[in-house]
Design a protein around this motif. Structure first.
Motif: not given
Length: 144
Positions: A47-68
């Motif tokens: 559940v917690f590590f099935h994916s990794l999402t990376v986003e760029i926006g609002d002058n920052e880099l964000r990333w989270h695993f699974g459901p975030g």
């Protein structure tokens, strides 16, 4: 938002499925509480590590695993340089601290390395290292 990409952790899912099948087979012959606990832990890992999402926006880099449930944030003005890199297999998956960098990874060996002005280094695993690095460089050129 100029960039959003999700990589699915195929290797993590396959390994957890194999371990779960072996655990279920062991439980079939003799039900044991430790096996039930192991299956519950494997379920949490999936559940917690099935994916990794990376986003760029609002002058920052964000990333989270699974459901975030928790999100990592890195203000763009703290990043000194960006480069696509290739990790060694022994660096592993998940959240790892290795000599010289911290790695966030769910699958594969490719990553983007972010050298910080503070001297730290973050590596984010992705199956799109050239795309992520190119978008970050474009953001630097725009001064966003």
């Amino acid at each position: 938002m100029p960039y959003r990409h999700t990589e699915f952790g195929t290797l993590i899912l396959v390994v957890c499925l194999i371990i779960a099948a072996l655990g279920a087979a062991m439980m079939w012959h003799k039900a044991q509480a430790p096996m039930i606990l192991m299956l519950a832990i494997l379920g949490a890992v999936v559940v917690f590590f099935h994916s990794l999402t990376v986003e760029i926006g609002d002058n920052e880099l964000r990333w989270h695993f699974g459901p975030g449930l928790w999100t990592y944030r890195l203000p763009q003005n703290e990043i000194e340089s960006v480069a696509a890199v290739h990790n060694h297999w022994w660096n592993g998956f998940g959240i790892r601290t290795a000599p010289g960098f911290t790695l966030y990874n769910v699958s594969g060996l490719d990553a983007v390395e972010f050298k910080l002005k503070s001297g730290g280094v973050k590596r984010i695993g992705t199956d799109d290292p050239t795309g992520l690095a190119a978008v970050m460089r474009t953001q630097f050129e725009r001064g966003a």
